[in-house]
Design a protein around this motif. Sequence first.
Motif, PDB file in Angstrom:
ATOM      1  N   VAL A  48       0.892  -1.164   0.000  1.00 37.36           N
ATOM      2  CA  VAL A  48       0.000   0.000   0.000  1.00 37.36           C
ATOM      3  C   VAL A  48       0.930   1.214   0.000  1.00 37.36           C
ATOM      4  CG1 VAL A  48      -1.754   1.273   1.275  1.00 37.36           C
ATOM      5  CG2 VAL A  48      -1.837  -1.232   1.192  1.00 37.36           C
ATOM      6  N   ALA A  49       0.985   1.907  -1.134  1.00 40.02           N
ATOM      7  CA  ALA A  49       2.001   2.952  -1.307  1.00 40.02           C
ATOM      8  C   ALA A  49       1.473   4.059  -2.195  1.00 40.02           C
ATOM      9  CB  ALA A  49       3.245   2.337  -1.951  1.00 40.02           C
ATOM     10  N   ASP A  50       1.924   5.284  -1.898  1.00 36.80           N
ATOM     11  CA  ASP A  50       1.595   6.432  -2.745  1.00 36.80           C
ATOM     12  C   ASP A  50       2.759   6.637  -3.715  1.00 36.80           C
ATOM     13  OD1 ASP A  50       1.067   8.829  -3.957  1.00 36.80           O
ATOM     14  OD2 ASP A  50       0.319   9.794  -2.122  1.00 36.80           O
ATOM     15  N   LEU A  51       2.520   6.333  -4.974  1.00 37.41           N
ATOM     16  CA  LEU A  51       3.599   6.358  -5.965  1.00 37.41           C
ATOM     17  C   LEU A  51       3.968   7.776  -6.395  1.00 37.41           C
ATOM     18  CD1 LEU A  51       2.396   3.274  -8.055  1.00 37.41           C
ATOM     19  CD2 LEU A  51       4.156   3.307  -6.271  1.00 37.41           C
ATOM     20  N   ARG A  52       3.277   8.761  -5.858  1.00 38.31           N
ATOM     21  CA  ARG A  52       3.715  10.153  -6.079  1.00 38.31           C
ATOM     22  C   ARG A  52       4.950  10.447  -5.240  1.00 38.31           C
ATOM     23  NH1 ARG A  52      -1.959  12.805  -4.674  1.00 38.31           N
ATOM     24  NH2 ARG A  52      -1.622  11.224  -3.069  1.00 38.31           N
ATOM     25  N   ASP A  53       5.216   9.576  -4.276  1.00 39.17           N
ATOM     26  CA  ASP A  53       6.356   9.770  -3.389  1.00 39.17           C
ATOM     27  C   ASP A  53       7.545   8.954  -3.906  1.00 39.17           C
ATOM     28  OD1 ASP A  53       7.747  10.412  -0.886  1.00 39.17           O
ATOM     29  OD2 ASP A  53       7.458   8.268  -0.472  1.00 39.17           O
ATOM     30  N   TYR A  54       8.643   9.640  -4.206  1.00 36.91           N
ATOM     31  CA  TYR A  54       9.786   8.981  -4.841  1.00 36.91           C
ATOM     32  C   TYR A  54      10.349   7.833  -3.987  1.00 36.91           C
ATOM     33  CZ  TYR A  54      14.140   8.429  -7.401  1.00 36.91           C
ATOM     34  OH  TYR A  54      15.177   7.906  -8.130  1.00 36.91           O
ATOM     35  N   GLY A  55      10.447   8.066  -2.681  1.00 40.04           N
ATOM     36  CA  GLY A  55      10.991   7.041  -1.776  1.00 40.04           C
ATOM     37  C   GLY A  55      10.126   5.781  -1.790  1.00 40.04           C
ATOM     38  N   SER A  56       8.813   5.978  -1.875  1.00 39.19           N
ATOM     39  CA  SER A  56       7.912   4.814  -1.916  1.00 39.19           C
ATOM     40  C   SER A  56       8.139   4.025  -3.198  1.00 39.19           C
ATOM     41  CB  SER A  56       6.441   5.257  -1.858  1.00 39.19           C
ATOM     42  OG  SER A  56       6.203   5.922  -0.655  1.00 39.19           O
ATOM     43  N   VAL A  57       8.324   4.715  -4.284  1.00 38.44           N
ATOM     44  CA  VAL A  57       8.559   4.018  -5.560  1.00 38.44           C
ATOM     45  C   VAL A  57       9.868   3.230  -5.480  1.00 38.44           C
ATOM     46  CG1 VAL A  57       8.828   4.287  -8.063  1.00 38.44           C
ATOM     47  CG2 VAL A  57       7.220   5.750  -6.829  1.00 38.44           C
ATOM     48  N   GLU A  58      10.896   3.829  -4.881  1.00 41.78           N
ATOM     49  CA  GLU A  58      12.169   3.099  -4.723  1.00 41.78           C
ATOM     50  C   GLU A  58      11.973   1.803  -3.951  1.00 41.78           C
ATOM     51  OE1 GLU A  58      16.056   5.909  -4.564  1.00 41.78           O
ATOM     52  OE2 GLU A  58      14.655   6.115  -2.895  1.00 41.78           O
ATOM     53  N   ARG A  59      11.182   1.865  -2.873  1.00 40.42           N
ATOM     54  CA  ARG A  59      10.956   0.665  -2.052  1.00 40.42           C
ATOM     55  C   ARG A  59      10.176  -0.396  -2.835  1.00 40.42           C
ATOM     56  NH1 ARG A  59      10.830   4.611   1.759  1.00 40.42           N
ATOM     57  NH2 ARG A  59       8.589   4.987   1.644  1.00 40.42           N
ATOM     58  N   VAL A  60       9.201   0.069  -3.598  1.00 37.21           N
ATOM     59  CA  VAL A  60       8.372  -0.854  -4.375  1.00 37.21           C
ATOM     60  C   VAL A  60       9.222  -1.607  -5.423  1.00 37.21           C
ATOM     61  CG1 VAL A  60       6.617  -0.796  -6.197  1.00 37.21           C
ATOM     62  CG2 VAL A  60       6.155   0.279  -3.995  1.00 37.21           C
ATOM     63  N   PHE A  61      10.233  -0.940  -5.959  1.00 38.65           N
ATOM     64  CA  PHE A  61      11.081  -1.546  -7.001  1.00 38.65           C
ATOM     65  C   PHE A  61      12.186  -2.436  -6.433  1.00 38.65           C
ATOM     66  CE2 PHE A  61      10.383  -0.077 -11.428  1.00 38.65           C
ATOM     67  CZ  PHE A  61       9.256   0.704 -11.225  1.00 38.65           C
ATOM     68  N   GLU A  62      12.338  -2.468  -5.113  1.00 36.84           N
ATOM     69  CA  GLU A  62      13.462  -3.213  -4.524  1.00 36.84           C
ATOM     70  C   GLU A  62      13.473  -4.668  -4.979  1.00 36.84           C
ATOM     71  OE1 GLU A  62      13.389  -2.712  -0.266  1.00 36.84           O
ATOM     72  OE2 GLU A  62      14.176  -0.661  -0.470  1.00 36.84           O
ATOM     73  N   GLY A  63      14.626  -5.174  -5.306  1.00 35.45           N
ATOM     74  CA  GLY A  63      14.768  -6.584  -5.724  1.00 35.45           C
ATOM     75  C   GLY A  63      14.827  -6.731  -7.244  1.00 35.45           C
ATOM     76  N   GLY A  64      14.354  -5.704  -7.973  1.00 29.58           N
ATOM     77  CA  GLY A  64      14.391  -5.771  -9.442  1.00 29.58           C
ATOM     78  C   GLY A  64      13.294  -6.674 -10.004  1.00 29.58           C
ATOM     79  N   PHE A  65      12.908  -6.391 -11.251  1.00 30.32           N
ATOM     80  CA  PHE A  65      11.801  -7.136 -11.865  1.00 30.32           C
ATOM     81  C   PHE A  65      12.085  -7.421 -13.336  1.00 30.32           C
ATOM     82  CE2 PHE A  65      10.021  -5.209  -8.146  1.00 30.32           C
ATOM     83  CZ  PHE A  65       9.212  -6.219  -7.635  1.00 30.32           C
ATOM     84  N   ASP A  66      11.559  -8.570 -13.799  1.00 29.88           N
ATOM     85  CA  ASP A  66      11.654  -8.877 -15.232  1.00 29.88           C
ATOM     86  C   ASP A  66      10.638  -8.052 -16.011  1.00 29.88           C
ATOM     87  OD1 ASP A  66      13.506 -11.270 -15.124  1.00 29.88           O
ATOM     88  OD2 ASP A  66      11.947 -11.851 -13.683  1.00 29.88           O
ATOM     89  N   GLU A  67       9.438  -7.906 -15.437  1.00 29.75           N
ATOM     90  CA  GLU A  67       8.370  -7.178 -16.131  1.00 29.75           C
ATOM     91  C   GLU A  67       7.721  -6.189 -15.155  1.00 29.75           C
ATOM     92  OE1 GLU A  67       5.612  -9.997 -17.871  1.00 29.75           O
ATOM     93  OE2 GLU A  67       7.134 -10.782 -19.243  1.00 29.75           O
ATOM     94  N   VAL A  68       7.628  -4.936 -15.578  1.00 29.53           N
ATOM     95  CA  VAL A  68       6.936  -3.922 -14.769  1.00 29.53           C
ATOM     96  C   VAL A  68       5.761  -3.387 -15.590  1.00 29.53           C
ATOM     97  CG1 VAL A  68       7.106  -1.649 -13.671  1.00 29.53           C
ATOM     98  CG2 VAL A  68       9.046  -3.237 -13.545  1.00 29.53           C
ATOM     99  N   TYR A  69       4.577  -3.388 -14.987  1.00 27.65           N
ATOM    100  CA  TYR A  69       3.365  -2.876 -15.651  1.00 27.65           C
ATOM    101  C   TYR A  69       2.930  -1.618 -14.918  1.00 27.65           C
ATOM    102  CZ  TYR A  69       3.390  -7.401 -17.899  1.00 27.65           C
ATOM    103  OH  TYR A  69       3.768  -8.505 -18.631  1.00 27.65           O
ATOM    104  N   GLN A  70       2.928  -0.480 -15.596  1.00 28.38           N
ATOM    105  CA  GLN A  70       2.586   0.789 -14.948  1.00 28.38           C
ATOM    106  C   GLN A  70       1.155   1.185 -15.315  1.00 28.38           C
ATOM    107  OE1 GLN A  70       1.752   2.959 -13.056  1.00 28.38           O
ATOM    108  NE2 GLN A  70       1.978   4.830 -14.275  1.00 28.38           N
ATOM    109  N   LEU A  71       0.229   0.844 -14.405  1.00 29.47           N
ATOM    110  CA  LEU A  71      -1.193   1.127 -14.626  1.00 29.47           C
ATOM    111  C   LEU A  71      -1.734   2.169 -13.651  1.00 29.47           C
ATOM    112  CD1 LEU A  71      -2.333  -2.617 -14.911  1.00 29.47           C
ATOM    113  CD2 LEU A  71      -1.938  -1.068 -16.799  1.00 29.47           C
TER     114      LEU A  71
END
Length: 328
Positions: A48-71
């Motif tokens: 549960v994260a507010d993606l307007r916040d840069y730090g939250s986006v960094e945490r959400v991306f942790e670990g790396g991903f093969d596929e990212v879907y931005q909806l």
Amino acid sequence: MKRALVLGGGGFIGSHLVKRLKGEGFWVRAADLKKPRYAETAADDFHVADLRDYGSVERVFEGGFDEVYQLAADMGGAGFVFTGENDADIMHNSAQINLNVLEVSRRIPVGRIFYSSSACMYPEYNQLDPDNPNCTEGSAYPAAPDSEYGWEKLFSERLYFAYARNHGLTVRVARYHNIFGPEGSWDDGREKAPAALSRKIAMAPEGGEIEMWGDGRQTRSFLFVDECIEGTLRLMRSDFAGPVNIGSDEMVSINQFADMIMQIAGRTLTVRHIDGPTGVRGRNSDNALILERLGWAPSRPLAEGLAVTYRWIESQVKLGCSDSAPDA
Ligand code: NAD
Ligand code: GDD
């Protein structure tokens, strides 16, 4: 195990996409301001994260991903995006999310990133004739979307391609055309015509009437969510970056559309036309490019997905009625 990240995974299309990716064997993280409203998330991990916040986006991306879907986006149907009342929020919130997502994506390894743009970015001047709208991908310029929502989508499409060019990201961009299905907004002010008209038809008294915005001669096409996801995955895994339409080319007037829903519902109601936000006069997905580049295009008849969706909304209406029924 392959890893996928679904931003906006608590929303309508996002929650369906999470289910599909799980079915394919992915480990899935979803992120959203809120969890899905109508069912448990299928994600392995939900932020549960507010993606307007840069730090939250960094945490959400942790670990790396093969596929990212931005909806993730601040969006809704005509009653939300075409009134003018939400313009600043729509532009600010969605642009901020996309700026953050791209900046983080160039620092943390991601395989591919998909961005969900919209048919709302097409110029209004090509959508004045309800019987003959032009929504070919090449018709985007000179740009003249009829809403700020459309301008933000166009800006963000360009942003994704700029990051691909300058920072080596692998991006895929689709322009969705009015996606519908179960578990979408139907009563919160963000609902689109399929859900709004289904709700009105399910709730009207026997022999009563429903209100429809505009004269009903405006045209649209509507794509069932399963085919939207099929197209999204095919694009993501293809060598074509887009932008490409993902939509149905079965164009109907809103009057015809309401008749179809009434037929499914087995109800005969009168339609009262009232003033309301109507958006462009005509819109239809042009599927020549998707067919050429992916060898696939949506083909499921509108009536099939509509029947499934109507039954789901009818069940929600009944649930709502029983929820609010006074204790006997
Ligand atoms: P939706 O509103 O159900 O899902 C979007 C999700 O983004 C919501 O769950 C919302 O909470 C989330 N979100 C908004 N702001 C956020 C923030 N600051 N941080 C984290 N999450 C946030 O919409 P949808 O129908 O599932 O659409 C998904 C995407 O497809 C959107 O980008 C939309 O613009 C695009 N699109 C949809 C359609 C359609 O007909 N549904 C058509 C064209 C484009
Ligand atoms: N929502 C809604 N509710 N629309 C109605 C109603 C009603 O009760 N009655 C008639 N309509 C008409 C609208 O005025 C519009 O002309 C048409 O039905 C379609 O409305 P929507 O489904 O709400 O939106 P749209 O097709 O104009 O735009 C949507 O699709 C875009 C992609 O194709 C929006 O959701 C955009 O955000 C999205 O990008």
